[in-house]
Design a protein around this motif. Structure first.
Motif, mmCIF file in Angstrom:
data_model
loop_
_atom_site.group_PDB
_atom_site.id
_atom_site.type_symbol
_atom_site.label_atom_id
_atom_site.label_comp_id
_atom_site.label_asym_id
_atom_site.label_seq_id
_atom_site.Cartn_x
_atom_site.Cartn_y
_atom_site.Cartn_z
ATOM 1 N N ARG A 1 -24.975 -22.667 -25.782
ATOM 2 C CA ARG A 1 -25.749 -23.819 -26.278
ATOM 3 C C ARG A 1 -26.471 -24.532 -25.135
ATOM 4 N NH1 ARG A 1 -28.447 -27.365 -27.141
ATOM 5 N NH2 ARG A 1 -28.244 -29.213 -28.439
ATOM 6 N N PHE A 2 -25.767 -24.710 -24.008
ATOM 7 C CA PHE A 2 -26.339 -25.509 -22.927
ATOM 8 C C PHE A 2 -26.892 -24.645 -21.792
ATOM 9 C CE2 PHE A 2 -23.234 -28.393 -24.954
ATOM 10 C CZ PHE A 2 -24.156 -29.294 -25.451
ATOM 11 N N GLY A 3 -26.935 -23.330 -22.007
ATOM 12 C CA GLY A 3 -27.495 -22.433 -20.993
ATOM 13 C C GLY A 3 -26.819 -22.601 -19.653
ATOM 14 N N ALA A 4 -25.489 -22.799 -19.690
ATOM 15 C CA ALA A 4 -24.795 -23.176 -18.467
ATOM 16 C C ALA A 4 -24.483 -21.998 -17.568
ATOM 17 C CB ALA A 4 -23.490 -23.882 -18.828
ATOM 18 N N THR A 5 -24.592 -20.788 -18.062
ATOM 19 C CA THR A 5 -24.103 -19.680 -17.253
ATOM 20 C C THR A 5 -24.688 -18.351 -17.729
ATOM 21 O OG1 THR A 5 -22.075 -18.712 -16.382
ATOM 22 C CG2 THR A 5 -22.052 -19.336 -18.692
ATOM 23 N N CYS A 6 -24.155 -17.258 -17.201
ATOM 24 C CA CYS A 6 -24.695 -15.935 -17.494
ATOM 25 C C CYS A 6 -23.812 -15.191 -18.507
ATOM 26 C CB CYS A 6 -24.768 -15.134 -16.199
ATOM 27 S SG CYS A 6 -23.189 -15.114 -15.353
ATOM 28 N N ALA A 7 -24.318 -14.070 -18.999
ATOM 29 C CA ALA A 7 -23.610 -13.335 -20.042
ATOM 30 C C ALA A 7 -22.222 -12.838 -19.628
ATOM 31 C CB ALA A 7 -24.476 -12.178 -20.517
ATOM 32 N N PRO A 8 -22.089 -12.207 -18.431
ATOM 33 C CA PRO A 8 -20.740 -11.732 -18.069
ATOM 34 C C PRO A 8 -19.721 -12.869 -18.010
ATOM 35 C CG PRO A 8 -22.376 -10.772 -16.616
ATOM 36 C CD PRO A 8 -23.088 -11.807 -17.421
ATOM 37 N N ALA A 9 -20.158 -14.046 -17.532
ATOM 38 C CA ALA A 9 -19.230 -15.179 -17.451
ATOM 39 C C ALA A 9 -18.794 -15.629 -18.840
ATOM 40 C CB ALA A 9 -19.896 -16.338 -16.715
ATOM 41 N N ILE A 10 -19.729 -15.618 -19.793
ATOM 42 C CA ILE A 10 -19.388 -16.035 -21.165
ATOM 43 C C ILE A 10 -18.416 -15.028 -21.778
ATOM 44 C CG2 ILE A 10 -20.280 -16.332 -23.498
ATOM 45 C CD1 ILE A 10 -21.310 -18.580 -22.016
ATOM 46 N N ALA A 11 -18.703 -13.735 -21.609
ATOM 47 C CA ALA A 11 -17.815 -12.708 -22.171
ATOM 48 C C ALA A 11 -16.419 -12.838 -21.554
ATOM 49 C CB ALA A 11 -18.389 -11.319 -21.914
ATOM 50 N N ALA A 12 -16.377 -13.035 -20.230
ATOM 51 C CA ALA A 12 -15.082 -13.196 -19.554
ATOM 52 C C ALA A 12 -14.379 -14.459 -20.039
ATOM 53 C CB ALA A 12 -15.294 -13.262 -18.039
#
Lengths: 106, 454
Positions: B396-407
């Motif tokens: 929602r807030f574009g705070a990080t990258c895809a691998p970090a979200i998946a992790a």
């Protein structure tokens, strides 16, 4: 302040409340988490979103009632049923009114 | 008898809606995004509130006192919070998304979509298990007969129209069920309080530890429930699904009003039945140690009409939540998983089959479990909060990258499950759902920060 910092503060608030080491920490953690989440929304979200005053108003209202519950925990049943329960219910029109005001501004 | 007639009536209406026009994926998974605020609000309340509100919650109040009410104290805030934090974002997506994993995948890529759909399918099975268990407990206590048979009968009635018409049929039926739940909740709450007025008067006027600020719940536990059920509403897929159904962003204007009003009306049943059963147990008019079965006992004391009314309300609550979970499960497996793997979504026939299969499996898990409805409900809610809150907020807030979200999602889910297993060995109260969400958000934040530095 970046979104990452806000989400980091939210994480701290969640962790503090998740481990119920002390009731006061739990109440403060709840207030911190809510304030961090609403600040993130206010700074980085699209409309409708809260104003800075509404962010702090929301967090303060919740913190006041939760701390009130701690202070009045020996006052059964007056503290909870006759004072704090209605106070929580009274928050509904307050939040809805703030949302409506934010919508008109947006 | 009347419960069976109600089931057949709903089934007929829903099947008629299902076959009215030919279905597409947007129709099956998101009712073609044509719902008004009133329709989506009533349906959303029905989907969100389940048997936990009619059985587990009031029974928990009877056992531990006002501490259980901290679960519903977020009600005045949650609708506005959902609309502020997520509503505008979800409705600004063009073209509109059909599922939560698709929403996350659009921002963060197919890896996140894959993890989200797998975790969501597991969580939906847990949610279906709660509903199956609730039907079994209520049926054996209220209507008599084999609880397991009732659980599967209710499941089949629901999946029949959900498999045929998806959310296009489910939206209208859920909205009707939401209205019915509100009506039944008000009537039952009032009747229970009138029936137990003397006992309630006694406990409300004389000091009892059960009606202190936290009852028999540790204050820290009550605060963790409060936060879990405030922020958890942002991570429950059956709560977010209502935003996918809305016809436009303009509908958001009145949406929180509909949601808050309908939520508070239905939650009256928790307060009414909970307070009345607590007072009657205290006075000795109801036996102690009944667990979830205290509510059927109370309803039987109110009379046959109350049993019938409760049966209708509870069936409406359970069927709407089962409908939502079955549809979300089918979307995760038949729509999101193939696309996350770079293939075309499966045909709707597969989604229909998965609706039936997922419902069967979830109900079987529920009726086989020995845990109470309240405990199962808390587990399901906590799991979704732990794995989806970091992902939804990170995206929602574009705070990080895809691998970090998946992790973050995986770390949240694993932490929640591990702490749940270790919970009995802790000397102080811990809340696995909040802990998992905190770990997940921590991973998202730290990994995003390291990546931005590199």
């Amino acid at each position: 302040m970046t979104p990452r910092l806000c989400l980091g503060l939210l994480s701290c608030g969640l962790m503090t409340t998740a481990f119920g080491l002390h009731p006061l920490l739990g109440a403060l953690g709840s207030g911190l988490a809510l304030a961090a989440l609403l600040t993130t929304t206010q700074r980085f979200g699209e409309q409708p979103k809260p104003t800075p005053g509404q962010v702090w108003g929301s967090a303060s209202a919740v913190l006041t009632v939760t701390l009130g519950a701690l202070l009045l925990r020996g006052q059964s049943p007056w503290g909870f049923f006759w004072l704090l329960g209605p106070a929580f219910l009274a928050l509904a029109p307050l939040f809805l009114g703030w949302f409506a005001r934010g919508w008109r501004k947006g | 008898m009347s419960s069976g007639a109600w089931l057949l009536l709903l089934l007929g209406v829903a099947l008629a809606l299902a076959f009215l026009r030919r279905l597409s994926a947007p129709g099956f998974f998101a009712a073609n995004h044509r719902a008004s605020a009133l329709l989506a609000g009533l349906a959303g309340t029905a989907m969100g509130l389940s048997a936990f509100v009619f059985v587990g919650g009031p029974a928990l109040t009877a056992q531990v006192g006002s501490g259980a009410l901290w679960i519903i104290l977020p009600a005045p805030l949650t609708a506005v919070l959902q609309c502020w934090v997520l509503g505008g974002w979800i409705l600004s997506q063009q073209p509109r998304v059909l599922s939560i994993p698709e929403l996350l995948g659009r921002r963060l890529g197919s890896g996140v979509r894959l993890v989200a759909s797998a975790l969501l399918a597991c969580g939906c099975l847990a949610g279906l298990a709660v509903q199956g268990k609730a039907v079994a407990v209520l049926a054996s206590g209220l209507w008599g007969g084999d609880g397991t048979l009732w659980a599967f009968a209710v499941l089949f009635a629901t999946v029949a129209y959900m498999a045929a018409g998806g959310m296009r049929a489910g939206l209208v039926v859920d909205a009707v069920q939401g209205g019915l739940m509100g009506l039944v909740a008000l009537i039952l709450a009032a009747a229970a309080l009138v029936h137990a007025r003397e006992a309630v008067g006694q406990v409300l006027l004389h000091p009892t530890p059960l009606l202190s600020s936290f009852g028999q719940v540790a204050p820290a536990q009550a605060f963790s429930w409060y936060l879990l059920f405030t922020l958890g509403t942002l991570a429950q897929p059956h709560y977010l699904q209502k935003f996918l159904l809305l016809r436009s962003r303009h509908e958001l204007r009145s949406f929180p009003w509909v949601l808050t009003a309908s939520l508070m009306v239905v939650l009256a049943v928790w307060l009414g039945l909970g307070l009345a059963s607590l007072a009657l147990v205290q006075r000795g008019d109801l036996p102690t140690g009944l667990g979830d079965a205290v509510i059927p006992q109370l309803l039987r004391q109110l009379g046959p009409w109350a049993v019938t009314a409760a049966a209708l309300g509870v069936l409406a609550a359970i069927m709407s939540t089962v409908a939502s979970f079955c549809n979300l499960l089918a979307a995760a497996v038949a729509y999101d998983l193939p696309q996350a793997l770079g293939k075309a979504p499966w045909p709707l026939g597969w989604a229909r089959g998965l609706t039936v299969l997922g419902g069967l499996l979830g109900t079987w898990i529920g009726v086989s479990s020995d845990r109470s409805v309240a405990v199962l409900g808390l587990l399901g809610w906590g799991f979704f909060t732990a794995c989806l809150l970091p992902a939804v907020l990170g995206a929602r807030f574009g705070a990080t990258c895809a691998p970090a979200i998946a992790a973050g999602m995986v770390a949240g889910a694993v932490s929640c499950v591990v702490l749940e297993l270790l919970r009995p060995s802790f000397p102080w109260p811990v809340e696995p759902g909040l802990f998992g969400a905190a770990v997940g958000l921590g991973v998202v934040t730290v990994a995003g920060w390291r990546r931005s530095r590199s």
